[in-house]
Scaffold this active site. Structure first.
Site: not given
Lengths: 515, 657
Positions: B275-276, B338-341, B344, B384
């Protein structure tokens, strides 16, 4: 001895050859006294011609009656042969094993090879010390060519002609020789035209534990200094290693006796350690786990890149002393046949534009490696895959080529030759149809009558047809000293000899020359 | 500006960290947008301009003998060290810069004050440079299976998605709405890439809100429709780019991943990209390694290994490769999430696209890809990249990793990309600089609300104008041998440390000669020669025309022809004899008709010109290398004498080159 005795099965049909990044080939396998040949007997398909001398080790595997031989070469190629029939496979394997481990030099292929090309320019006569000395004479009259080693009795690993300070007579040379490991007294390696400074090389002085000294040795190297100037002695070993050498009769120059010299110790590994490094590096490249962590830690553990960095750094240091400090330099390690030559030859590439041409680089290899007595035959007898007991094998020359490649990558327009040229030299150092890299010294080569009985690598390379492949299309002569970066961020892993890719670089080269 | 405590400080030292010899003294200015250092040197007035928005952090170091040091770390990995004679000055600059580099509102960003000398129309036009509609139609969309749904026109279904989204024609609006309710942040499955040849698609979404057992009929129908829109395949892949553990942990929060039992004909796959937060820490370590001053090889390699950075790059590349192979080789559609799309998923979709489609390996194509997979699909650039002061935990080098994946591919395929490394680095710089409006905000909706298009400029035309700098001279557009798909090796040793990015400002670490530059120079030179050649061709044509009129003066013709050949021709020109001849033959009537002024033939002429110049390009390159090889073999005279004397007999010239 007849090779035929060793060849139980000379021919097998239906053999399948697997090579990395290449399509498989099916064909007939033939064994000759010197070659393993696979031919598909079709036009336009590549054949395999592999010198037995290139084979480092083989592995056999059987699945039913289908045998597989994995051939691991000294030039680090790995190929696989699927051979139908267990007996055939076993026969082939045992023949290869016997033929690839023949000990006698005179049975090597170069003594049997007859060139299919006309030798226009005999490589054996191309780089003779007299010629090099003529060049030197045109720049300075401080040096002379001594015949003291005419019969190789003063120093068996030196050539018969040596460049020494004019004022030192042969008698003094003999005394100095007795004070240096293997008789390798200080001789001229390079004259820097720009400021008249010189680089000399030697083996370690035999000071021993009680601090022996030798006035002639001192006089010899002091003769290369200008009045009031200091010189640098670059010892390629750490101070600790140099200290230990005293116990075995070796040692290093004491300040008290060499007051005009400043000694600098570097940390280039000894050859046996380098060999371990190569084995670990090749293992790392062949690691099948595909794990980044493993790769990086194995790469680090091999110390290969550290060795490259240390050798380059030492060479840069020598070059810096000469060009920037205006000082003369003496380089030595223990025997003066390995790390010493890496340093003196790389320093010349940095300093002297002539060494960056094809001819100049050939001359450099001839001068600083072959005539200077690098024991090629011992060092290249086995490579990273050998199961044999290690003797004195070491990738000293490969590391040198790696360092040249690093400089080439940083100065891509300053070299007349390209990466292929370096690869070619690497391959021929380990196995070749030419006699150039046979033997360990000039004396041995004379004894083997190489220049009469074998063809020189240079006779072949210097033909225009061959040279084409080795030319760097970006070359623009550059008369400057080139200072490479030795930071870890700047040094790359030389992948091509490690057989990791289908040579993307060559791909690029060919693109360059096509566009 | 209220934040500038100290607009000007004299006698500041700018320290060159690689060599103390190059340290210089000068004056430091703080403006609303830049920190500017002007060196005092009499001749070379060295200037250093640093955008406040590029400043990552400012650190005061302990006072030394020479004064009070201030270290500025930039987002483009530049590190600048100033030394102030006065502590108060150092402190004032520190306070001012700390504030200036952390804007609180979008309006403070440089792109809103950046005002190049262009008119309103031109600025607006700059935003039309790229057109995503055109991009989708390049892919072959809309078609009988896929169309644009109007459902998100007002950003009501999903405020982080673009307004225009492609979905299977067969899905109804309620299905979309239902599916979006079952997905994190409403990011329902929608098309990212369509493969014309075999109808396979890459779709993207966020994770399903499946928890431990929840299911959603509409979402299942949605996936079924996507699968069915690829008539050739009987199943589709659902790729969850997270490590399995993370995805399972999400189930406890009512999120999670698709249950293969509930969805027909899906093959579910975890890929395991971290993850980030992991990526942020990893890059931090990598930056520390890159900034080591003369490290040993061991320190460097250990640091590189411990950063895990290359491992992460490898995992992203592997994910991209998996997807591109599914699409190109199996002809199977893939849904990526991924999670939020938006992190990743964006990485993996765009890496797969670069592998699949040669278009994205061209300058324009990469720009389009950025606009499509990153900007329009709501990659949270502001978060980000830390454009505004805010959650430090939101910052992550997701986009850096994508750029690096492309760079790693360029290392493996040096001839497959139209752009070069400088293009990637330039984009990287502009993503963080806030110089242009493209990478501001976190979604299309935010950008619309903020009137980015009305108030700022677009980066793409700017890059396009400078495209000569960004060209890869080795580019070979034809990759037909593998229908365009790149198959990179993902063996660990294929991943290298990207020195040009991380040590960008450490000049001493880079090669002193650049293959790229010298090749570009050759290309430029030959291009110039080509232009000259074209000029002479025209002149020749005119002369020829006159000669034709005065045919009876045979002798005169010969004379002037000779004169032309011996006169101003650059010697190197003679290296392209064939070219000259074909140009000569083709050129004459064209120029003639142009002079006639006939429109129709003018078009023909244009066309003719075009073919001619592309011909010229080819032989151009040949002559370039002919030059080189003759250099390297040590011959001084480039042109072959024959070709100068007797052009006509030398038609096979290029073959010899």
């Amino acid at each position: 001895m007849e090779f035929a005795e060793l060849i139980k099965t000379p021919r097998v049909d239906g053999v399948v050859l697997h090579r990395p990044f290449m399509p498989t080939v099916e064909g007939t396998l033939c064994l000759t006294g010197h070659h393993l040949i696979l031919s598909s007997r079709q036009d336009n398909t590549e054949e395999l011609w592999l010198l037995h001398a290139n084979i480092d080790s083989i592995e056999k595997r059987f699945v039913g009656s289908l045998g597989t031989i994995i051939v691991k070469c000294k030039d680090l190629r790995v190929i696989q042969l699927d051979i139908p029939g267990m007996e055939e496979c076993l026969n082939i394997a045992s023949s290869i094993e016997a033929l690839s481990t023949l000990d006698s030099v005179s049975l090597m292929y170069p003594f049997f090879y007859r060139p299919l090309f006309e030798v226009i320019e005999d490589g054996w006569q191309l780089f003779v010390p007299e010629e090099a000395f003529k060049d030197l004479e045109s720049m300075t009259d401080e040096w002379r060519l001594s015949e003291v080693n005419k019969d190789f009795s003063v120093c068996p690993s030196y050539p018969s002609l040596l460049t020494v300070p004019k004022d030192i007579d042969d008698e003094s040379l003999c005394k100095a020789a007795s004070f240096r490991h293997g008789g390798r007294f200080p001789v001229l390696s390079y004259y820097h035209k720009k400021n008249g400074m010189v680089m000399m090389r030697a083996a370690q002085p035999l000071t021993g534990t009680n601090g022996r000294r030798c006035k002639e040795d001192e006089k010899l190297i002091n003769a290369t200094l200008c009045a009031g100037k200091r010189g640098y002695i670059i010892d390629t070993r750490t101070i600790a290693v140099a200290q230990q050498a005293k116990a075995r009769g070796g040692g290093f120059e004491q300040e008290a006796n060499y007051a005009q010299w400043r000694r600098i110790h570097k940390a280039i590994e000894r050859s046996n350690v380098l060999q371990e490094g190569l084995i670990k590096l090749v293992e790392a490249c062949n690691d099948q786990s595909h794990s980044m962590d493993r790769w990086l830690s194995k790469l680090e553990a091999s110390n290969w890149q550290s060795n490259v960095k240390e050798i380059l750094t030492t060479a840069c240091l020598a070059a810096q002393c000469i060009d920037r400090e205006g000082a003369s330099v003496l380089v030595h390690g223990t025997e003066g046949t390995d790390s010493t030559l890496q340093v003196t030859s790389l320093a010349q590439i940095i300093l002297d534009p002539a060494c960056r041409t094809i001819r100049g680089f050939e001359a450099l290899i001839e001068r600083e490696w072959l005539q200077a007595g690098h024991p090629f035959q011992q060092r290249c007898a086995q490579s990273a895959y050998s199961n044999g007991k290690p003797r004195s094998e070491a990738p000293v020359f490969l590391l040198f080529l790696d360092c040249v490649w690093q400089i080439l990558r940083q100065f891509p327009c300053s070299f007349q030759f390209n990466e292929n040229f370096l690869i070619m030299l690497f391959e021929h150092a380990y196995a070749s149809q030419f006699g150039t890299f046979l033997g360990n010294s000039v004396a041995e080569r004379l004894k083997l009558l190489l220049s009469q009985k074998t063809v020189s690598l240079w006779s072949w390379v210097n033909r225009p047809q061959e040279l084409e492949r080795f030319l760097n299309p970006l070359y623009e002569p550059n008369n400057l000293v080139i200072w490479p970066s030795v930071a870890p961020q700047s040094l790359l892993l030389w992948e091509v000899p490690l057989q990791m890719h289908e040579m993307p670089k060559e791909h690029m080269d060919c693109e360059i020359s096509m566009c | 500006m209220e934040h500038i405590r100290m607009p000007k400080v004299e006698n500041v030292w700018l320290v060159d960290r690689s060599s103390s010899r190059r340290t210089q003294v000068g004056t430091l200015y703080l403006t609303a947008t830049h920190t500017i250092f002007v060196g005092k040197g009499s001749e070379d007035r060295n200037e250093l301009w640093v955008l406040h928005s590029l400043v990552c952090n400012v650190v005061k170091h302990k006072a030394s003998q020479s004064g009070y040091p201030l270290l500025i770390h930039c987002k483009n990995f530049q590190v600048i060290q100033f030394i102030f004679p006065q502590e108060s000055d150092c402190h004032d600059v520190y306070i001012s810069l700390s504030r200036l580099s952390r804007p609180e509102k979008y309006e403070e960003l440089y792109c809103f004050s950046f005002n190049p000398n262009v008119g309103k129309a031109e600025r607006e036009h700059s935003w039309d440079f790229l057109d995503l509609k055109a991009e989708y139609s390049r892919m072959g969309l809309p078609n009988k299976l896929w169309h644009v749904t109007p459902i998100n026109r007002e950003y009501r279904v999903c405020d982080t998605y673009p307004a225009d989204l492609f979905v299977p024609k067969s899905v109804t609006l309620p299905v979309i709405v239902g599916s979006s309710k079952f997905r994190s942040r409403g990011r329902f499955p929608t098309l990212s890439y369509y493969c014309k040849e075999n109808h396979a698609t890459i779709c993207r979404s966020s994770q399903p809100l499946s928890g431990f057992s929840a299911r959603c009929l509409e979402d299942e129908q949605m996936l079924q429709a996507i699968m069915k829109s690829n008539p050739g395949s009987r199943f589709m892949y659902v790729v969850d780019t997270r490590p399995k553990l993370n995805a399972m942990a999400n189930r406890a929060a009512g999120k999670g991943y698709e249950n293969e039992d509930n969805y027909c004909n899906i093959k579910f796959q975890f890929i395991g990209i971290e993850n980030i937060h992991v990526m942020r820490n990893s890059q931090q370590k990598l930056i520390e390694v890159s900034a080591l001053r003369s490290p040993s090889m061991g320190e460097f390699l250990t640091g590189l290994e411990n950063s895990d950075w290359l491992r992460h790059i490898k995992s992203i590349m592997e994910a991209g490769l998996f997807i591109s192979k599914a699409v190109a080789e199996e002809g199977v559609s893939v849904l990526v999430h991924c999670s939020d799309g938006w992190d990743r998923t964006a990485q993996v979709c765009s890496v797969a696209s670069v592998l699949l489609d040669p278009y994205y390996r061209t300058l324009k194509g990469l720009m389009v890809l950025f606009e499509k997979d990153w900007v329009s699909f709501g990659h949270r650039f502001s978060h980000r990249c830390g454009h505004l002061i805010g959650e430090a935990k939101e910052v992550s080098p997701v986009i850096d990793q994508f750029l690096e994946c492309i760079w790693q591919l360029m290392e493996q395929f040096p001839c497959a990309f139209e752009y070069n490394e400088k293009f990637l680095i330039s984009i990287h710089n502009h993503i963080y600089s806030c110089h242009y409006g493209n990478f501001i905000c976190n979604s299309q909706k935010e950008r619309k609300d903020l009137c980015i298009k009305e108030k700022t400029h677009s980066i793409w035309p700017h890059l396009w104008e400078n495209k000569l700098d960004f060209m890869n001279p080795l580019f070979k557009p034809d990759q037909s041998q593998n229908q365009g798909l790149l198959r990179p090796s993902t063996a660990p040793y294929c991943f290298k440390y990207w020195r040009r990015l991380y040590n960008r400002f450490d000049r001493e670490l880079h090669p002193r000669q650049s293959e790229l530059d010298s090749l570009m120079t050759v290309k430029e030179e030959t291009q110039q020669l080509e232009e000259e050649l074209a000029l002479y061709e025209q002149k020749m044509a005119v002369l020829d025309k006159e000669h034709a009129k005065t045919l009876y003066m045979q002798k005169g013709v010969l004379d002037s022809k000779q004169a032309l050949w011996s006169l101003p021709l650059d010697t190197s020109l003679a290296n392209t004899p064939q070219d000259y001849i074909s140009g000569f033959i083709g050129g004459a009537p064209n120029v003639f008709t142009l002079q006639q002024g006939e429109r129709e033939s003018a078009e023909v002429c244009l066309y003719g010109d075009k073919t001619k110049s592309s011909d010229a390009d080819n032989s151009d390159q040949e002559s370039g290398v002919a030059d080189f090889s003759s250099h390297s073999s040590g011959e001084e005279s480039l042109p072959s004498e024959e070709s100068v004397k007797d052009p006509d007999s030398d038609e096979t010239g290029p073959n010899r080159a």
